[in-house]
Design a protein around this motif. Structure first.
Motif, short mmCIF file in Angstrom:
data_model
loop_
_atom_site.label_atom_id
_atom_site.label_comp_id
_atom_site.label_asym_id
_atom_site.label_seq_id
_atom_site.Cartn_x
_atom_site.Cartn_y
_atom_site.Cartn_z
N UNK B 323 0.29 -15.13 10.96
CA UNK B 323 0.98 -14.29 12.15
C UNK B 323 0.35 -12.81 11.89
N UNK B 324 0.15 -12.29 13.15
CA UNK B 324 -0.44 -10.71 13.06
C UNK B 324 0.57 -9.92 13.54
N UNK B 325 1.19 -9.01 12.74
CA UNK B 325 2.09 -8.44 13.57
C UNK B 325 1.49 -6.86 14.12
N UNK B 326 1.27 -6.76 15.12
CA UNK B 326 0.84 -5.55 15.85
C UNK B 326 1.89 -4.49 15.55
N UNK B 327 1.81 -3.76 14.56
CA UNK B 327 2.64 -2.62 14.34
C UNK B 327 2.58 -1.67 15.68
#
Lengths: 105, 423
Positions: B323-327
């Protein structure tokens, strides 16, 4: 494991099994309880892990540091039972500690 | 020509200049979206990001340095990958850095470092920061201009961490050179100079000597505190572990802070009326920096791997997927932020932006970074009456040429040439 008894701002009470060596903030955060932002992550810098300690549990805690005292001064919700939960270490001697999460400022 | 949403975020240089356009294309697919044909979910929603960051039980951080697109060092098996992750931890890029650790190994190490960032400690460090910023900015104003990133931001951020860690003054310049020569975190292009020792390794050599020295000759500094510290459970870390923590702190706090200064400077110059407003009332600097952090923090994303099957925003995340959390996208989620693309001072609950992450892995140096940025701008206002882009280097407003660092993690300019008008 020591028990930590936490009441949320909505009045729900939860009994948490907390590992010795972590802080009360971490135990509350990891349990996913509502109302504790803990924005700074436990470095005593933001006062968003503010709790009120049950009067009967006060004697279990150490005196607060000057850092903690100054931060709490910035909160409108401060009272004589106020502490930052990131500065409360869970220990076997603190089994049964009761805290209430303070309302957000 | 590929649709924007189908481009490869991890290798596509065209997304560097404007990752936000790409993130908005992703957002149209939903707050959490699986990249077609890949084992990666992209999270652009604020609430969904919080959900991932809060879930340290089912997600592991082991992939967060190498990123979600990196090759896995093992074939996931079973419904709980924790044993496999721990067995192969050092085969993940940066898998043993503090930021990538999980569970008790993370909690223990973080507890050692927490005390470094207490307000009283930062106050002591602030005297040094103020003097350093004063000298750097005064010199730049006297010259009429400066390249902000390499001449001010990097030396400032590096020397502040050096001071906080008690690095002897004679070694500071050497460290700066080593770090400047190294690749940025999340570099898009593979390092073509694999023979060169990694900057962290060079620094580790120094830190071993410092820590052994402090164990034998304690003094009033952070290295002594680290050298003599024990974990919350009373056990003590070995020197190798202390070296890893010290050098990690040095590496983590330098580039991110330097880039934040550049990003903030861009807003100061480009938002109409903002420079005059902040110069007239520097007490707004805190609010200014929070809005910069929201709109353009220096860390675009972080990532996790599902070590157990879980859900995020009602979407099932199979075990072993990343999962990439695009802050940076969560910080512009219109469900959380009204008119999210606009620069607005003093938004309600602005401090809840995710520029530093949230939860167990929230950036431990966040109070230091905030103090560093504030002090640099205070000194800038003290010694100059106006700051602007140097048109000779960047062109005219409206058509600026700005180069962003080629990294899928870091958001920041490689260079920013400024003109400074003295007061």
């Amino acid at each position: 494991m020591p028990q930590l008894i936490v009441t949320t701002a909505k009045g729900e009470t939860h009994v948490l099994e907390a590992e010795s060596g972590i802080t009360a903030m971490m135990a509350i955060r990891d349990a996913g309880l509502e109302g504790l932002l803990a924005l700074c992550g436990g470095v005593c810098s933001c006062a968003t892990c503010h709790v009120h300690v049950d009067p009967a549990s006060q004697s279990l805690l150490d005196e607060m540091s000057e850092d903690e005292n100054e931060l709490l001064d910035g909160s409108l919700r401060r009272n004589e039972h106020s502490r930052l939960s990131c500065q409360i270490l869970i220990t076997p001697a603190r089994d049964g500690l009761r805290l209430t999460i303070a309302d957000e400022d | 020509m590929l649709d924007l949403v189908d481009r490869d975020y991890f290798t596509d240089h065209s997304i560097l200049l404007d990752p936000y356009e790409y993130f908005e294309a992703l957002r149209e697919k939903g707050p959490i979206y699986r990249l077609p044909g890949r084992d990666i979910f992209m999270v652009t929603g604020f609430a969904e990001s919080l959900e991932v960051l809060a879930n340290t039980v089912e997600f592991s951080s082991v992939v967060c340095v190498g990123g979600p697109a990196a090759q896995m060092p093992f074939t996931p098996q079973g419904d709980d990958l924790t044993p496999q992750i721990e067995e192969h931890r050092t085969s993940f890029v940066g898998g043993d850095y503090l930021v990538a650790r999980d569970d008790k190994a993370h909690t223990n190490s973080r507890a050692l470092l927490s005390r470094l960032f207490m307000p009283s400690r930062l106050k002591a460090n602030e005297t040094y920061m103020t003097g350093l910023a004063d000298g750097l900015i005064k010199g730049a104003v006297a010259r009429g201009g400066v390249e902000l990133i390499t001449e001010i931001a990097v030396p400032f951020a590096t020397l502040v961490i050096a001071d906080l860690l008690g690095v002897p003054p004679d070694d500071r310049d050497h460290f700066m050179g080593v770090l400047a020569a190294g690749p940025p975190a999340g570099a898009l292009d593979a390092d073509d100079d694999a023979e060169r020792p990694h900057p962290m390794e060079v620094m580790a050599g120094y830190f071993v000597n410092y820590l052994i020295d402090r164990k034998q000759n304690p003094r009033a500094d952070v290295l002594t505190e680290l050298a003599t510290a024990s974990y919350p459970d009373g056990t003590t870390p070995d020197v190798a572990e202390l070296v890893r923590l010290s050098t990690f702190l040095f590496g983590a706090g330098q580039d991110t802070t330097a880039k934040l200064l550049g990003n903030a400077m861009r807003f100061l110059i480009e938002v109409p009326g903002l420079q005059a407003q902040l110069r007239a009332d520097p007490s707004l600097l805190g609010a200014f920096l929070e809005e910069v952090l929201r709109l353009e923090g220096s860390t675009k994303m972080t990532s996790r791997i599902a070590r157990k099957a879980t859900t995020v925003g009602g979407v099932e995340i199979p075990v072993g997927t990343k999962v990439m959390v695009a802050l940076a996208a969560a910080n512009r989620d219109p469900r959380r932020w009204e008119n999210p693309g606009a620069f607005v001072l003093n938004r309600p609950r602005i401090k809840e932006n995710l520029a530093f992450g949230r939860g167990a892995h929230v950036c431990i140096g966040n109070p230091l970074a905030r103090a560093e940025a504030r002090i640099v701008f205070e000194k800038l206002f003290e010694h100059s009456s106006h700051v602007d882009f140097d048109a000779a280097a960047h062109g005219k407003p409206g058509n600026l040429k700005l180069d962003y660092e080629p990294s899928f993690i870091i958001r920041g300019l490689e260079k920013m040439q400024l003109t400074l008008t003295p007061r």
